[in-house]
Design a protein around this motif. Sequence first.
Motif, PDB file in Angstrom:
ATOM      1  N   LEU A 113       4.909  -7.404   4.732  1.00  0.00           N
ATOM      2  CA  LEU A 113       3.835  -8.114   4.055  1.00  0.00           C
ATOM      3  C   LEU A 113       4.300  -8.544   2.666  1.00  0.00           C
ATOM      4  N   SER A 114       3.996  -9.780   2.323  1.00  0.00           N
ATOM      5  CA  SER A 114       4.284 -10.266   0.980  1.00  0.00           C
ATOM      6  C   SER A 114       3.229  -9.711   0.031  1.00  0.00           C
ATOM      7  N   GLU A 137       2.710   0.326   3.373  1.00  0.00           N
ATOM      8  CA  GLU A 137       4.142   0.220   3.104  1.00  0.00           C
ATOM      9  C   GLU A 137       4.514  -1.242   3.320  1.00  0.00           C
ATOM     10  N   PRO A 138       4.418  -2.073   2.275  1.00  0.00           N
ATOM     11  CA  PRO A 138       4.611  -3.514   2.431  1.00  0.00           C
ATOM     12  C   PRO A 138       5.935  -3.902   3.065  1.00  0.00           C
ATOM     13  N   GLY A 139       7.011  -3.219   2.704  1.00  0.00           N
ATOM     14  CA  GLY A 139       8.323  -3.555   3.268  1.00  0.00           C
ATOM     15  C   GLY A 139       8.383  -3.333   4.763  1.00  0.00           C
ATOM     16  N   ARG A 140       7.920  -2.179   5.207  1.00  0.00           N
ATOM     17  CA  ARG A 140       7.937  -1.871   6.640  1.00  0.00           C
ATOM     18  C   ARG A 140       6.942  -2.727   7.401  1.00  0.00           C
ATOM     19  N   VAL A 181      -0.617  -8.494   0.963  1.00  0.00           N
ATOM     20  CA  VAL A 181      -1.155  -7.167   0.646  1.00  0.00           C
ATOM     21  C   VAL A 181      -2.485  -7.319  -0.087  1.00  0.00           C
ATOM     22  N   ARG A 182      -2.536  -8.250  -1.041  1.00  0.00           N
ATOM     23  CA  ARG A 182      -3.794  -8.479  -1.761  1.00  0.00           C
ATOM     24  C   ARG A 182      -4.888  -8.958  -0.810  1.00  0.00           C
ATOM     25  N   ALA A 183      -4.557  -9.866   0.102  1.00  0.00           N
ATOM     26  CA  ALA A 183      -5.544 -10.364   1.073  1.00  0.00           C
ATOM     27  C   ALA A 183      -6.012  -9.229   1.983  1.00  0.00           C
ATOM     28  N   PHE A 184      -5.090  -8.372   2.410  1.00  0.00           N
ATOM     29  CA  PHE A 184      -5.439  -7.228   3.249  1.00  0.00           C
ATOM     30  C   PHE A 184      -6.392  -6.301   2.510  1.00  0.00           C
ATOM     31  N   THR A 185      -6.073  -6.040   1.244  1.00  0.00           N
ATOM     32  CA  THR A 185      -6.912  -5.162   0.424  1.00  0.00           C
ATOM     33  C   THR A 185      -8.326  -5.731   0.301  1.00  0.00           C
ATOM     34  N   ARG A 186      -8.423  -7.020   0.002  1.00  0.00           N
ATOM     35  CA  ARG A 186      -9.749  -7.658  -0.097  1.00  0.00           C
ATOM     36  C   ARG A 186     -10.494  -7.557   1.231  1.00  0.00           C
ATOM     37  N   GLY A 187      -9.774  -7.757   2.335  1.00  0.00           N
ATOM     38  CA  GLY A 187     -10.397  -7.682   3.654  1.00  0.00           C
ATOM     39  C   GLY A 187     -10.907  -6.292   3.982  1.00  0.00           C
ATOM     40  N   VAL A 188     -10.119  -5.274   3.663  1.00  0.00           N
ATOM     41  CA  VAL A 188     -10.533  -3.891   3.910  1.00  0.00           C
ATOM     42  C   VAL A 188     -11.765  -3.563   3.084  1.00  0.00           C
ATOM     43  N   MET A 189     -11.748  -3.945   1.812  1.00  0.00           N
ATOM     44  CA  MET A 189     -12.888  -3.641   0.942  1.00  0.00           C
ATOM     45  C   MET A 189     -14.144  -4.379   1.408  1.00  0.00           C
ATOM     46  N   ALA A 190     -14.006  -5.622   1.842  1.00  0.00           N
ATOM     47  CA  ALA A 190     -15.158  -6.384   2.342  1.00  0.00           C
ATOM     48  C   ALA A 190     -15.694  -5.758   3.624  1.00  0.00           C
ATOM     49  N   ALA A 211      15.807 -14.781   9.216  1.00  0.00           N
ATOM     50  CA  ALA A 211      15.582 -13.765  10.238  1.00  0.00           C
ATOM     51  C   ALA A 211      15.214 -12.481   9.518  1.00  0.00           C
ATOM     52  N   ASP A 212      14.506 -11.636  10.191  1.00  0.00           N
ATOM     53  CA  ASP A 212      14.073 -10.389   9.581  1.00  0.00           C
ATOM     54  C   ASP A 212      15.252  -9.450   9.387  1.00  0.00           C
ATOM     55  N   VAL A 213      15.274  -8.806   8.231  1.00  0.00           N
ATOM     56  CA  VAL A 213      16.246  -7.749   8.000  1.00  0.00           C
ATOM     57  C   VAL A 213      15.669  -6.512   8.676  1.00  0.00           C
TER      58      VAL A 213
END
Length: 137
Positions: free
Chosen positions: A112-113, A106-109, A117-126, A77-79
């Motif tokens: 995001l694992s 803010e990965p914790g908030r 985060v890496r996938a998000f970054t690649r998506g934003v840059m693309a 469950a989520d903390v």
Amino acid sequence: MSDPVQHTLNELCVLADLPVRTVRYYVQHGLIDRPVGETRAARYGAAQLEQLLLIKKWSAAGVSLERIRELLQGVEADVPARARQAGAVEVHSHLHVADGLEVVIEPGRAQLSPEQVRAFTRGVMALYESITKGKTK
């Protein structure tokens, strides 16, 4: 012998930076595994040290002992995120996309694992590249 590294209670307390009384409380309440042996002959292994370090980390983050017990038992469950407070330290990642364009993550908030985060970054840059592709300089 499943765990070759064995520690006395005092050694375990030094490694975990916790008082003896606290470790005994955690054992008594089933938060960490019982040691091998009894009284002064009791020995603790790497598993108990890892459990103590997790308990210490989660306690510092404001997680209740009841919830910590669930987490140690594998109940997923989520903390809950803690409310922002004055003086709190937060870790942010800043993605510099282009001059004047930055994304703060803010990965914790965001829950995001590191892989996400890496996938998000690649998506934003693309996406940025596809938007600006036709733009003349």
